[in-house]
Scaffold this motif. Sequence first.
Motif, PDB file in Angstrom:
ATOM      1  N   LEU A  58       0.822  -1.218   0.000  1.00 42.93           N
ATOM      2  CA  LEU A  58       0.000   0.000   0.000  1.00 42.93           C
ATOM      3  C   LEU A  58       0.857   1.270   0.000  1.00 42.93           C
ATOM      4  CD1 LEU A  58      -3.066  -0.770   2.268  1.00 42.93           C
ATOM      5  CD2 LEU A  58      -3.093   0.043  -0.090  1.00 42.93           C
ATOM      6  N   LEU A 198      -1.148  -6.701  14.518  1.00 46.85           N
ATOM      7  CA  LEU A 198      -1.910  -5.516  14.129  1.00 46.85           C
ATOM      8  C   LEU A 198      -3.389  -5.719  14.443  1.00 46.85           C
ATOM      9  CD1 LEU A 198      -0.315  -4.908  10.598  1.00 46.85           C
ATOM     10  CD2 LEU A 198       0.185  -3.654  12.698  1.00 46.85           C
ATOM     11  N   THR A 199      -4.053  -4.627  14.857  1.00 49.03           N
ATOM     12  CA  THR A 199      -5.481  -4.711  15.191  1.00 49.03           C
ATOM     13  C   THR A 199      -6.293  -5.215  14.010  1.00 49.03           C
ATOM     14  OG1 THR A 199      -5.053  -2.773  16.517  1.00 49.03           O
ATOM     15  CG2 THR A 199      -7.332  -3.427  16.314  1.00 49.03           C
ATOM     16  N   ARG A 200      -5.921  -4.793  12.804  1.00 49.59           N
ATOM     17  CA  ARG A 200      -6.725  -5.215  11.647  1.00 49.59           C
ATOM     18  C   ARG A 200      -6.644  -6.726  11.441  1.00 49.59           C
ATOM     19  NH1 ARG A 200      -4.609  -4.255   5.568  1.00 49.59           N
ATOM     20  NH2 ARG A 200      -2.521  -5.038   5.768  1.00 49.59           N
ATOM     21  N   VAL A 203      -9.061  -8.342  13.745  1.00 52.33           N
ATOM     22  CA  VAL A 203     -10.422  -8.235  13.226  1.00 52.33           C
ATOM     23  C   VAL A 203     -10.676  -9.226  12.100  1.00 52.33           C
ATOM     24  CG1 VAL A 203     -11.998  -6.686  11.965  1.00 52.33           C
ATOM     25  CG2 VAL A 203     -10.682  -5.821  13.906  1.00 52.33           C
ATOM     26  N   LEU A 307       6.118  -4.036   8.354  1.00 50.71           N
ATOM     27  CA  LEU A 307       5.642  -3.773   7.006  1.00 50.71           C
ATOM     28  C   LEU A 307       6.759  -3.975   5.998  1.00 50.71           C
ATOM     29  CD1 LEU A 307       3.528  -0.511   7.229  1.00 50.71           C
ATOM     30  CD2 LEU A 307       2.833  -2.879   7.427  1.00 50.71           C
ATOM     31  N   GLU A 390       3.313  -1.586  16.261  1.00 48.87           N
ATOM     32  CA  GLU A 390       3.454  -0.786  15.055  1.00 48.87           C
ATOM     33  C   GLU A 390       4.687   0.091  15.114  1.00 48.87           C
ATOM     34  OE1 GLU A 390      -0.328   1.013  13.788  1.00 48.87           O
ATOM     35  OE2 GLU A 390      -1.263  -0.770  14.643  1.00 48.87           O
TER      36      GLU A 390
ATOM     37  N   THR B   8     -13.175  -1.511  13.258  1.00 40.95           N
ATOM     38  CA  THR B   8     -11.750  -1.276  13.039  1.00 40.95           C
ATOM     39  C   THR B   8     -11.498  -1.361  11.550  1.00 40.95           C
ATOM     40  OG1 THR B   8     -11.202  -2.302  15.140  1.00 40.95           O
ATOM     41  CG2 THR B   8      -9.424  -2.078  13.561  1.00 40.95           C
ATOM     42  N   CYS B   9     -10.914  -0.317  10.989  1.00 37.08           N
ATOM     43  CA  CYS B   9     -10.652  -0.311   9.551  1.00 37.08           C
ATOM     44  C   CYS B   9      -9.582  -1.358   9.229  1.00 37.08           C
ATOM     45  CB  CYS B   9     -10.187   1.066   9.093  1.00 37.08           C
ATOM     46  SG  CYS B   9      -9.880   1.129   7.324  1.00 37.08           S
ATOM     47  N   ILE B  10      -9.816  -2.152   8.167  1.00 40.52           N
ATOM     48  CA  ILE B  10      -8.804  -3.132   7.759  1.00 40.52           C
ATOM     49  C   ILE B  10      -8.170  -2.709   6.434  1.00 40.52           C
ATOM     50  CG2 ILE B  10      -9.883  -5.045   9.016  1.00 40.52           C
ATOM     51  CD1 ILE B  10     -10.947  -6.049   6.289  1.00 40.52           C
ATOM     52  N   GLY B  11      -8.351  -1.435   6.072  1.00 41.50           N
ATOM     53  CA  GLY B  11      -7.836  -0.935   4.794  1.00 41.50           C
ATOM     54  C   GLY B  11      -6.321  -0.890   4.725  1.00 41.50           C
ATOM     55  N   CYS B  12      -5.657  -0.695   5.862  1.00 41.25           N
ATOM     56  CA  CYS B  12      -4.196  -0.661   5.883  1.00 41.25           C
ATOM     57  C   CYS B  12      -3.736  -0.987   7.301  1.00 41.25           C
ATOM     58  CB  CYS B  12      -3.665   0.699   5.405  1.00 41.25           C
ATOM     59  SG  CYS B  12      -3.538   1.946   6.697  1.00 41.25           S
ATOM     60  N   PRO B  13      -2.428  -1.152   7.528  1.00 37.70           N
ATOM     61  CA  PRO B  13      -1.965  -1.573   8.856  1.00 37.70           C
ATOM     62  C   PRO B  13      -2.217  -0.562   9.986  1.00 37.70           C
ATOM     63  CG  PRO B  13      -0.298  -2.010   7.199  1.00 37.70           C
ATOM     64  CD  PRO B  13      -1.335  -1.159   6.553  1.00 37.70           C
ATOM     65  N   MET B  14      -2.600   0.676   9.660  1.00 39.79           N
ATOM     66  CA  MET B  14      -2.909   1.659  10.700  1.00 39.79           C
ATOM     67  C   MET B  14      -4.046   1.188  11.610  1.00 39.79           C
ATOM     68  SD  MET B  14      -1.448   4.935  10.487  1.00 39.79           S
ATOM     69  CE  MET B  14      -2.815   6.064  10.759  1.00 39.79           C
ATOM     70  N   SER B  15      -4.967   0.395  11.069  1.00 38.93           N
ATOM     71  CA  SER B  15      -6.104  -0.146  11.818  1.00 38.93           C
ATOM     72  C   SER B  15      -6.884   0.943  12.566  1.00 38.93           C
ATOM     73  CB  SER B  15      -5.642  -1.206  12.836  1.00 38.93           C
ATOM     74  OG  SER B  15      -4.754  -2.129  12.262  1.00 38.93           O
ATOM     75  N   CYS B  16      -7.308   1.983  11.857  1.00 30.56           N
ATOM     76  CA  CYS B  16      -8.005   3.114  12.501  1.00 30.56           C
ATOM     77  C   CYS B  16      -9.282   2.655  13.209  1.00 30.56           C
ATOM     78  CB  CYS B  16      -8.382   4.166  11.461  1.00 30.56           C
ATOM     79  SG  CYS B  16      -6.979   5.075  10.822  1.00 30.56           S
ATOM     80  N   PRO B  17      -9.505   3.130  14.448  1.00 36.76           N
ATOM     81  CA  PRO B  17     -10.778   2.831  15.125  1.00 36.76           C
ATOM     82  C   PRO B  17     -11.866   3.775  14.592  1.00 36.76           C
ATOM     83  CG  PRO B  17      -9.298   4.059  16.589  1.00 36.76           C
ATOM     84  CD  PRO B  17      -8.602   3.947  15.263  1.00 36.76           C
ATOM     85  N   ARG B  37      -9.975   5.832   2.667  1.00 34.22           N
ATOM     86  CA  ARG B  37     -10.231   4.395   2.632  1.00 34.22           C
ATOM     87  C   ARG B  37     -11.095   3.964   3.822  1.00 34.22           C
ATOM     88  NH1 ARG B  37      -4.901   3.398   0.536  1.00 34.22           N
ATOM     89  NH2 ARG B  37      -4.117   3.462   2.651  1.00 34.22           N
TER      90      ARG B  37
END
Lengths: 419, 126
Positions: A58, A198-200, A203, A307, A390, B8-17, B37
């Motif tokens: 990305l 990672l949190t994502r 999820v 990353l 991170e 939790t956004c899974i669009g990128c590793p930032m994982s925005c709440p 995103r």
Amino acid sequence: MKSPLRSRYDVVIVGGGPAGLAAALGARQAGVEHILIVDREIEAGGILNQCIHSGFGLHYFKEELTGPEYAERFIRNVQSDQVEILTDSYVLDISPALQLEIISGGYGHLQLQAQSVVLAMGCRERTRGSIRTPGFRPAGVMTAGLAQKMVNMHGVLPGRRIAILGSGDIGLIMARRLSLEGCDVTGVYELQPHCSGLTRNQVQCLDDFGIPLHLSATVAFIHGRDRVERLTIAPVNHELIPDLSRSWDVACDTLLLSIGLIPENELSTRLRLRMDPATGGPQVTSNLETSLPGVFACGNVLHVHDLVDFVSEESLRAGRFAGEVAIGMRRPSDNISLQAGENIASCVPQSLSPDREQIIYLRVKRPLKNCVLTIGDRYEKSFRMLVPAEMIRLTLAPELLDRYFGEMLKIDVRLREAT
Amino acid sequence: MLEKRRLTCIGCPMSCPLELVIIDGEIREITGNDCKRGEAYARQEYTAPCRMVSTTIACNSGLWPRLPVKTVTAVPKAEVMAVARALHTLEIEAPVQIGQVILDDIAGTGIAVIACRSLPSAPNSK
């Protein structure tokens, strides 16, 4: 067998994973003509080849790719008259005069002279021996990355009913992967009170598949003589000591370990490079040069990244600097030491120089909300949330250190005071 | 009716709440995202959640016995397991080129599946 390549190279890169491939591109950009990548696998690409999930690229390619796609783009870019890739070959030793001793499936024993060397050996997983889990020693206990290679490259399932110790990203990814393959993933057990991936990934790999994540819990005993039969799971107290009185048993035939990564630095320690105990990798200057002039390091051998995009960025620079040195260009050396201060677990590089743009990577020791990061009195940045999982990347403008006359700068992160 | 939902956004590793404010089933406000995103993800996840599927299929006489493949776009979340099961019945002959379409429509979703790498034939296979 065809006779070996050349006896002298401008830049020799140890490792053909994402770090080594990007370093080769960087060296070529510096104008170097003879570059050699040495890799022990049968093809370049490193760990990316087994990371078949998407989520890579990305930052670097501005699109979401799977690991193999990311690797193949790089391999295509690298393939050229200037770069040779020697696969199925292993670097045994590097002398302080930069002579490399290589054992090769195709060519047997080789000796090559390099003008500069880039260390890009990556990292390996911690194993059961690293954490000394009590119990029997049955088949079925393995690292998550090994299971990933078995499933994704060899098409072999590690077991049917899987438990995972450690919530690192590879463990989370494998929880989803094995669920898709029809395995029953009973749960992920994490010693710390927070998820280390990672949190994502928590999820999309656990929540999506209804896999429970047990925080502050660990495997207290492994049962089964020939094959794993069950595990005793125990909650841990704030000192991370298991409380056996509150333990419970989980039936499973496989235990995957996702308990951290170790930079693979046998060559670096043989070379007696100055190491950083906080990163597990060599100390480097702002040019990513180690304590031995002409030897550079990048990627997971330098410090474990989360990353691949940052690995590529760092390694492009390391390759470029190695290429410059190989053709006789030397930038002024660093004169400011950079040290990890309050709440900082590690930082790379370990020194700075006033005349160039700096990229600093660092990790915090614990999760922090609403905090301020400072680099001496030169730099300040606020963060809403920082977590150890991170890595933080900072870019500093070249003029930032123009009027700094000290010998040392310290990086600190402090909680913002309540107003 | 006012409803709040956390994602939790899974669009990128930032994982925005992310936090969604929903009134009568309609998204009125999305906060917490650092980039656009996140907003797109929140809308998609609230209305019709979907996921990319990546897995491997058998590859005969290839350098490796498995070929990594992925769906070209995300598939509805409820179809993920069905798509994975259908993919696991497929077989292909090496060599394969990256981006090669393996199947136009997987498990009736209308979504194509492509190869994620080039896979040459194994050196000792004919």
